[in-house]
Design an enzyme around this catalytic site. Structure first.
Site, short mmCIF file in Angstrom:
data_model
loop_
_atom_site.label_atom_id
_atom_site.label_comp_id
_atom_site.label_asym_id
_atom_site.label_seq_id
_atom_site.Cartn_x
_atom_site.Cartn_y
_atom_site.Cartn_z
N HIS A 1 0.84 -1.20 0.00
CA HIS A 1 0.00 0.00 0.00
C HIS A 1 0.87 1.25 0.00
CE1 HIS A 1 -3.10 -2.67 2.19
NE2 HIS A 1 -3.62 -2.38 1.01
N CYS B 1 -2.37 0.70 9.90
CA CYS B 1 -3.48 -0.11 9.39
C CYS B 1 -4.24 -0.85 10.49
CB CYS B 1 -3.01 -1.09 8.32
SG CYS B 1 -1.70 -2.20 8.82
#
Length: 258
Positions: free
Chosen positions: A163, A248
């Site tokens: 990501h 996250c």
């Protein structure tokens, strides 16, 4: 006053089966992961954050990485649609959680794909990683949802890591911090500070000068301390085996309406 609520989700019993893309699979100790998650949430609460626990999802191994399921801009929640089809069921409990907090709820629709870990907000600029889990249609839907609210959306190529926020996050003053070998386009960030360790690129701004970060980046912690910040290290080693990081494991909701 800004809100300080953080969505979190207890690790699934199936955590060890989580997806890996850019790292070799290692053995995950689920019991140790739970203790690390509890220490992570304790750190949030110790610095004034109210944790809001999303219902667990034991049939979704990656569900602890709750940030990937939703993107917040002010009071608007954009429910993601992961590029990994096996992760799409994770959004159900998150939709209920953000709606219960009074958020305006929107969705990424097919054919668009978006993982929340690909979205980095610095002020009103929203950087969206265009890569393995987020496609061009997903980027466009972020624009459609947030630009009418005053956001400026910037697409960033992501090919070297899972990501965008696996490679770059931001300090409280808006300076982007990143591990250059994992970045495809550092020049897109006008104020940028390179860091010496991969996990040093991941910070959560807790408030004031305090930075939640992984204990696996001691040299970067020293760098931040030299700049006047106070690192708050947490051991998240079991989640790092699954390409997870401090960002996250929660969704920070800073701009909820009173």
């Amino acid at each position: 006053m800004p809100s300080k609520k953080a969505l979190v989700r207890r690790p699934a019993s199936s955590l060890a089966e989580g997806l890996v893309t850019h790292v070799e699979r290692g053995e995950v100790d689920v019991d140790l992961a739970l203790r690390q998650w509890e220490a992570y949430t304790d750190a949030l609460r110790a610095h004034g954050w109210e944790t809001v626990e999303v219902d667990p999802a034991d049939d979704c191994p990656d569900s602890v990485f709750v940030e990937d399921t939703v993107v917040m801009f002010r009071n608007v929640a954009l429910i993601a649609r992961s590029g990994a089809e096996s992760r799409r069921a994770e959004t159900l409990g998150v939709e209920e959680a953000v709606a219960s907090l009074g958020c305006s709820v929107n969705w990424v629709w097919e054919p668009g794909t978006l993982d929340g870990g690909d979205v980095l907000k610095i002020g009103d600029t929203v950087y969206v990683g265009r890569g393995g889990r987020t496609d061009a249609a997903g980027v466009q839907q972020v624009r459609a949802a947030f630009e009418p609210l005053g956001a400026r959306v910037v697409a960033v190529p992501v090919a070297k890591v899972l990501h965008l926020k696996s490679a770059v996050t931001a300090l409280p003053d808006g300076t982007a911090v990143g591990y250059v070998p994992h970045m495809d386009a550092p020049s897109l960030f006008p104020r940028f500070l390179p860091v010496p360790e991969p996990s040093g690129a991941h910070v959560v701004c807790l408030g004031g000068d305090k930075l939640l970060m992984a204990a696996s980046a001691p040299r970067t912690a020293e760098l931040y301390a030299d700049l006047g910040y106070e690192p708050v290290p947490v051991d998240i080693g079991e989640f790092e085996k699954l390409e997870g990081c401090v960002t996250c494991l929660s969704v920070r909701l800073r701009d909820l309406y009173a």
